[in-house]
Scaffold this motif. Structure first.
Motif, PDB file in Angstrom:
ATOM      1  N   PRO A  34      -5.461  -1.841  10.289  1.00 37.43           N
ATOM      2  CA  PRO A  34      -4.176  -1.154  10.096  1.00 37.43           C
ATOM      3  C   PRO A  34      -3.002  -2.135  10.240  1.00 37.43           C
ATOM      4  N   ASP A  35      -2.037  -1.997   9.351  1.00 35.48           N
ATOM      5  CA  ASP A  35      -0.881  -2.883   9.324  1.00 35.48           C
ATOM      6  C   ASP A  35       0.298  -2.069   8.797  1.00 35.48           C
ATOM      7  N   PRO A  36       1.419  -2.071   9.490  1.00 36.01           N
ATOM      8  CA  PRO A  36       2.551  -1.242   9.054  1.00 36.01           C
ATOM      9  C   PRO A  36       3.185  -1.687   7.731  1.00 36.01           C
ATOM     10  N   ARG A  37       2.815  -2.844   7.227  1.00 32.33           N
ATOM     11  CA  ARG A  37       3.421  -3.338   5.985  1.00 32.33           C
ATOM     12  C   ARG A  37       2.869  -2.655   4.738  1.00 32.33           C
ATOM     13  N   TRP A  38       1.707  -2.030   4.824  1.00 37.48           N
ATOM     14  CA  TRP A  38       1.118  -1.384   3.658  1.00 37.48           C
ATOM     15  C   TRP A  38       0.119  -0.326   4.098  1.00 37.48           C
ATOM     16  N   SER A  39      -0.198   0.572   3.180  1.00 31.38           N
ATOM     17  CA  SER A  39      -1.198   1.599   3.480  1.00 31.38           C
ATOM     18  C   SER A  39      -2.516   1.198   2.836  1.00 31.38           C
ATOM     19  N   LEU A  40      -3.593   1.633   3.448  1.00 35.56           N
ATOM     20  CA  LEU A  40      -4.917   1.355   2.915  1.00 35.56           C
ATOM     21  C   LEU A  40      -5.341   2.538   2.058  1.00 35.56           C
ATOM     22  N   GLU A  41      -5.757   2.241   0.848  1.00 35.93           N
ATOM     23  CA  GLU A  41      -6.124   3.276  -0.111  1.00 35.93           C
ATOM     24  C   GLU A  41      -7.386   2.841  -0.836  1.00 35.93           C
ATOM     25  N   ASP A  42      -7.895   3.701  -1.707  1.00 32.91           N
ATOM     26  CA  ASP A  42      -9.078   3.352  -2.490  1.00 32.91           C
ATOM     27  C   ASP A  42      -8.846   2.103  -3.333  1.00 32.91           C
ATOM     28  N   GLU A  43      -7.643   1.934  -3.820  1.00 28.79           N
ATOM     29  CA  GLU A  43      -7.336   0.813  -4.709  1.00 28.79           C
ATOM     30  C   GLU A  43      -6.614  -0.329  -3.999  1.00 28.79           C
ATOM     31  N   TRP A  44      -6.708  -0.390  -2.670  1.00 30.21           N
ATOM     32  CA  TRP A  44      -6.029  -1.445  -1.903  1.00 30.21           C
ATOM     33  C   TRP A  44      -6.826  -1.716  -0.643  1.00 30.21           C
ATOM     34  N   SER A  45      -7.190  -2.965  -0.429  1.00 31.87           N
ATOM     35  CA  SER A  45      -7.919  -3.356   0.769  1.00 31.87           C
ATOM     36  C   SER A  45      -7.327  -4.677   1.242  1.00 31.87           C
ATOM     37  N   THR A  46      -7.478  -4.980   2.526  1.00 31.21           N
ATOM     38  CA  THR A  46      -6.905  -6.205   3.068  1.00 31.21           C
ATOM     39  C   THR A  46      -7.928  -6.960   3.907  1.00 31.21           C
ATOM     40  N   LEU A  47      -7.641  -8.250   4.110  1.00 27.30           N
ATOM     41  CA  LEU A  47      -8.396  -9.084   5.025  1.00 27.30           C
ATOM     42  C   LEU A  47      -7.406  -9.886   5.851  1.00 27.30           C
ATOM     43  N   HIS A  48      -7.383  -9.625   7.159  1.00 30.07           N
ATOM     44  CA  HIS A  48      -6.587 -10.431   8.088  1.00 30.07           C
ATOM     45  C   HIS A  48      -7.495 -11.556   8.581  1.00 30.07           C
ATOM     46  N   THR A  49      -7.215 -12.794   8.164  1.00 39.45           N
ATOM     47  CA  THR A  49      -8.076 -13.918   8.506  1.00 39.45           C
ATOM     48  C   THR A  49      -7.721 -14.471   9.888  1.00 39.45           C
ATOM     49  N   PRO A  50      -8.646 -15.209  10.521  1.00 40.14           N
ATOM     50  CA  PRO A  50      -8.365 -15.803  11.819  1.00 40.14           C
ATOM     51  C   PRO A  50      -7.175 -16.768  11.805  1.00 40.14           C
ATOM     52  N   SER A  51      -6.870 -17.374  10.650  1.00 41.00           N
ATOM     53  CA  SER A  51      -5.749 -18.314  10.566  1.00 41.00           C
ATOM     54  C   SER A  51      -4.401 -17.599  10.513  1.00 41.00           C
ATOM     55  N   GLY A  52      -4.417 -16.282  10.336  1.00 41.60           N
ATOM     56  CA  GLY A  52      -3.173 -15.528  10.200  1.00 41.60           C
ATOM     57  C   GLY A  52      -2.861 -15.156   8.757  1.00 41.60           C
ATOM     58  N   LEU A  53      -3.495 -15.812   7.800  1.00 42.39           N
ATOM     59  CA  LEU A  53      -3.300 -15.477   6.391  1.00 42.39           C
ATOM     60  C   LEU A  53      -3.863 -14.088   6.124  1.00 42.39           C
ATOM     61  N   VAL A  54      -3.145 -13.318   5.342  1.00 43.72           N
ATOM     62  CA  VAL A  54      -3.639 -12.010   4.915  1.00 43.72           C
ATOM     63  C   VAL A  54      -3.876 -12.067   3.412  1.00 43.72           C
ATOM     64  N   LEU A  55      -5.101 -11.710   3.015  1.00 40.23           N
ATOM     65  CA  LEU A  55      -5.417 -11.533   1.609  1.00 40.23           C
ATOM     66  C   LEU A  55      -5.461 -10.039   1.346  1.00 40.23           C
ATOM     67  N   ALA A  56      -4.904  -9.621   0.216  1.00 36.96           N
ATOM     68  CA  ALA A  56      -4.962  -8.216  -0.182  1.00 36.96           C
ATOM     69  C   ALA A  56      -5.668  -8.136  -1.530  1.00 36.96           C
ATOM     70  N   PHE A  57      -6.348  -7.025  -1.745  1.00 41.20           N
ATOM     71  CA  PHE A  57      -7.146  -6.836  -2.944  1.00 41.20           C
ATOM     72  C   PHE A  57      -6.729  -5.533  -3.585  1.00 41.20           C
TER      73      PHE A  57
END
Length: 131
Positions: free
Chosen positions: A39-62
């Motif tokens: 969970p992250d307040p910057r975006w909502s998680l939906e069927d067409e949106w997924s995220t990865l918070h990496t250990p380095s702090g980089l966030v990838l979104a799909f």
């Protein structure tokens, strides 16, 4: 987050188009570690949106795209659009893990180079680079 003088803002995440957001997030989690769909307040998680918070702090979104067409490296008629360089200590071990996770080698040059080129399961190119 602090901003540099003269900047407009800061990168919050890098977004990759793909046909199945959660599947691609899990692939990159296997390569980079981190937490899928935290969970992250910057975006909502939906069927067409997924995220990865990496250990380095980089966030990838799909982001799901119905008519997704993958890049074809190095064919300029279907450009790669972007690629990730992933630093690794052991190139052979990292390659084995990437292939196990579903990556495809795009590199037929072999040799003792310090980097190798792959595609993720939906065709985005990425490089494993020896640190």
């Amino acid at each position: 987050m602090s901003e540099h003088v003269g900047s407009v803002g800061s990168v919050q995440c890098v977004v990759l188009d793909c046909p199945d957001p959660r599947a691609l997030a899990r692939f990159y989690s296997g390569l980079l570690g981190g937490e899928v769909d935290r969970p992250d307040p910057r975006w909502s998680l939906e069927d067409e949106w997924s995220t990865l918070h990496t250990p380095s702090g980089l966030v990838l979104a799909f982001q799901g795209v119905g008519d997704y067409r993958p890049p074809r490296w190095p064919d300029p008629s279907a450009p790669q659009q972007f690629h990730l360089d992933i630093g690794v200590h052991d190139l052979d071990a990292a390659e084995a893990r990437a292939l196990e996770l579903g990556a495809v080698s795009l590199d037929d040059r072999g040799g003792a180079r310090s980097w190798r080129v792959y595609a993720d399961p939906v065709g985005h190119p990425f490089c494993l680079v020896r640190e």
